[in-house]
Design an enzyme around this catalytic site. Structure first.
Site, short mmCIF file in Angstrom:
data_model
loop_
_atom_site.label_atom_id
_atom_site.label_comp_id
_atom_site.label_asym_id
_atom_site.label_seq_id
_atom_site.Cartn_x
_atom_site.Cartn_y
_atom_site.Cartn_z
CB VAL A 198 -0.96 0.04 1.21
CG1 VAL A 198 -1.97 -1.08 1.15
CG2 VAL A 198 -0.18 0.01 2.52
CB SER A 199 0.43 4.56 -1.44
OG SER A 199 0.48 4.05 -2.76
CB SER A 200 -0.25 6.43 2.77
OG SER A 200 -1.61 6.08 2.60
#
Length: 205
Positions: free
Chosen positions: A72-74
């Site tokens: 995931v990105s964040s």
């Protein structure tokens, strides 16, 4: 000549087994299948051994690990990361694969994530027999084709559980990636200007 003494070239043996020459060579080097050298130094395989190998035994011979890769990105998407890992592990377990799971936190535009670097090193070493993803863009937002080409080169099967698009999450994560990219470039730009201004001030004093 008795049938037990009949031998095949590495190309013919690989074709008979339905595997690549590279895989067969790796099996022979590790002692998983018998071979002998011809007077010219070419590797030969025993037809009787090849005929005796069942599909189940064939799968057992290639005992490289399956890697589940989740990203995931964040930080605020950590719940999604946990869900991804659970889906991947349930899928691999249902197929009876021996697996490990690598979880990554970072932009799909970032090639230097720890998990991705670990994955690529293991693929290059020949340790990974299978890579499992929930979606292709979990690997990288841009450039995933390069990693998939690397998997093909090192005979790592790629399994994508859900090949349909994730329109909403794709758009949301793409915005996050672009904001991060702009932030990085802005920091570098202003940092560069700051250094230039400092040198200018220093030169005037």
């Amino acid at each position: 000549m008795e049938s037990s003494e009949v031998t095949l070239s590495i190309g013919d043996a690989a074709k008979e087994l339905g595997i690549s020459i590279t895989t067969l060579r790796r099996w022979a080097d590790s002692g998983k299948i018998r071979s002998e050298r011809s007077p010219s130094g070419q590797r030969r395989f025993f037809l009787a051994d090849i005929k005796r190998i069942t599909p189940r035994e064939l799968n057992q011979l290639d005992d490289r690990i399956t890697i589940n890769y989740a990203r995931v990105s964040s930080h605020d998407q950590k719940d999604d990361l946990t869900r991804q890992a659970q889906v991947l592990e349930a899928f691999s377990a249902a197929n009876g694969w021996q697996y490990e799971t690598i979880q990554d936190l970072g932009s799909g535009l970032n090639y230097n994530k720890k998990g991705l670097q670990k994955l690529l090193k293991r693929i290059i070493k020949g340790d990974v027999g299978r890579l499992v993803l929930t979606h292709k863009d979990r690997l990288l937002r841009l450039g995933s084709e390069l990693v998939l080409a690397m998997c093909e080169e090192f005979e790592t099967e790629v399994v994508i559980i859900n090949k349909s698009s994730e329109e909403l999450s794709f758009e949301q994560e793409l915005v996050t990636d672009m904001i991060e990219l702009i932030t990085v470039f802005s920091a570098r730009l202003y940092g560069s200007r700051s250094k230039k201004n400092k040198k200018l001030v220093d030169g005037m004093t």
